[in-house]
Design a protein around this motif. Structure first.
Motif, short mmCIF file in Angstrom:
data_model
loop_
_atom_site.label_atom_id
_atom_site.label_comp_id
_atom_site.label_asym_id
_atom_site.label_seq_id
_atom_site.Cartn_x
_atom_site.Cartn_y
_atom_site.Cartn_z
N ARG A 42 0.81 -1.17 -0.13
CA ARG A 42 0.03 0.09 0.00
C ARG A 42 0.99 1.14 0.00
O ARG A 42 2.16 1.25 0.61
CB ARG A 42 -0.81 -0.03 1.21
N PRO A 43 0.36 2.44 -0.65
CA PRO A 43 1.20 3.57 -0.70
C PRO A 43 1.29 4.13 0.79
O PRO A 43 0.50 4.04 1.73
CB PRO A 43 0.45 4.64 -1.54
N VAL A 44 2.52 4.56 1.15
CA VAL A 44 2.89 5.20 2.30
C VAL A 44 2.98 6.84 2.15
O VAL A 44 4.05 7.21 1.12
CB VAL A 44 3.92 4.48 2.94
N LEU A 45 2.71 7.50 3.07
CA LEU A 45 2.70 9.02 2.94
C LEU A 45 2.71 9.86 4.06
O LEU A 45 2.59 9.15 5.37
CB LEU A 45 1.66 9.40 2.24
N ALA A 46 3.41 10.99 4.36
CA ALA A 46 3.54 11.62 5.28
C ALA A 46 2.21 12.61 5.84
O ALA A 46 2.01 13.24 4.87
CB ALA A 46 4.87 12.61 5.20
N GLY A 47 1.94 12.19 7.00
CA GLY A 47 0.64 12.98 7.26
C GLY A 47 0.80 14.12 8.23
O GLY A 47 -0.09 14.50 8.92
N ALA A 48 2.15 14.33 8.69
CA ALA A 48 2.44 15.37 9.59
C ALA A 48 1.84 16.75 9.59
O ALA A 48 1.47 17.26 10.52
CB ALA A 48 4.12 15.17 9.92
N LEU A 49 1.76 17.07 8.40
CA LEU A 49 1.17 18.56 8.27
C LEU A 49 -0.32 18.44 7.97
O LEU A 49 -0.58 19.65 7.59
CB LEU A 49 2.11 19.35 7.31
N GLY A 50 -0.83 17.32 7.84
CA GLY A 50 -2.26 17.47 7.53
C GLY A 50 -2.67 17.66 6.20
O GLY A 50 -3.20 18.76 5.97
N PRO A 51 -2.30 16.65 5.17
CA PRO A 51 -2.57 17.09 3.94
C PRO A 51 -4.00 17.02 3.63
O PRO A 51 -4.79 16.51 4.22
CB PRO A 51 -1.83 15.94 3.34
#
Length: 311
Positions: free
Chosen positions: A104-113
């Motif tokens: 599954r794709p993994v992404l950065a959620g730290a800044l609230g996309p």
């Protein structure tokens, strides 16, 4: 060596101070939003889009940030790729994810996309998915690297909107910026090791005067210099991007392992950042699509496509 403008040099100096200050406070990346915005880091990709040296600004910024905060470097790399692929009116806080077969794709959620630009490596196509459509599938799996990036796994819904843009351009920029981040992580490992072996004494002399350690640290420095050269080469000649993508991850993890060895038992304790840097390097490398893919591309460039029954 690629020349660097005075303006970029000054900007990187400011970035280093801002990131170092935030890292000392160990605040969540979301708490850094104001300082990141005021420094110009968040909108850098859009602000420099029409500049001839835009890619150098992005790559050097990510590399500089990675020397202090690899998680933030990864978040910024993701944002920059997405910002250059999507119209500002379509999303104000986009991020990027690479979709590869088998995971599954993994992404950065730290800044609230608010949206995710997805590059499907199988079909070489770009898609954009509103965050609201992904939220039900978000999985906060336990990970040891890039912790402050708040990595999450998502499921891309069927029929995701195709994005009018160059998938090849997005792939190039992702390889460039993740390579820059890995170069930054590796350079930090070398700097930490150089400082340690000069400060640590045995038999009344710095351990950095011992021939074996001097050779080890020199090899580390040479390895990182090779990645930095590959980064500059990719900025000058896009056809060499696969060289950077194929070597940066292995080089960074190798240098981090050598740094831990040079620190002895201290390399494994939290007072020193080496094991954290290694986990971050592995985390970044894992998001690049895998070394085999890039090595195969280098081979195809020199040998042509595979033929025959071994294809």
């Amino acid at each position: 060596m690629t020349s660097v403008s005075t303006e970029l040099t000054d900007f990187l100096a400011v970035v280093s101070k801002v990131v170092a200050s935030a890292a000392d406070g160990e605040s969540a990346l979301s708490a850094m939003r104001n300082s990141l915005s005021e420094t110009g880091l968040l909108d850098l990709a859009r602000d420099t889009a029409d500049e001839p040296d835009a890619l150098q600004w992005l790559a050097y910024t990510v590399r500089t940030v990675a020397q202090t905060d690899p998680s933030l470097a990864f978040v910024l790399a993701s944002r920059y790729v997405a910002d250059r692929a999507i119209d500002a009116e379509a999303a104000t806080e986009p991020t990027f994810a690479l979709a590869v077969p088998g995971s599954r794709p993994v992404l950065a959620g730290a800044l609230g996309p608010d949206a995710v630009v997805v590059l499907d490596s199988t079909t070489s196509s770009l898609h954009v998915v509103p965050w609201a459509d992904l939220a039900p599938s978000v999985d906060h799996e336990a990970r040891t690297g890039l912790q402050r990036a708040d990595l999450v796994s998502v499921t891309i819904p069927d029929g995701a909107a195709a994005l009018e843009g160059s998938a090849a351009e997005a792939a190039f920029l992702w390889d460039l910026l993740t390579g820059a981040a890995l170069a930054g992580v590796a350079r930090r490992a070398v700097s930490e090791t150089q400082s340690y072996v000069l400060e640590r004494h045995q038999f009344g002399v710095p351990i950095g005067s011992f021939a074996g350690l001097r050779a080890l640290v020199a090899d580390m420095d040479l390895t990182v210099a090779g990645v930095e050269t590959a980064l500059d080469r990719a900025l000058e000649d896009r056809t060499s991007i696969y060289n950077l993508a194929a070597t940066a991850g292995r080089a960074a993890t190798s240098v981090c392992i050598d740094a831990i060895q040079a620190h002895g038992g201290y390399g494994y304790i939290d007072e020193y950042p080496l094991t954290g840097l290694m986990r971050d390097a592995i985390g970044i490398q894992a998001r690049t699509g895998g070394r085999r893919l890039h090595v195969a591309r280098v081979a195809e460039r020199g040998l042509g496509p595979r033929t025959g029954r071994h294809q």
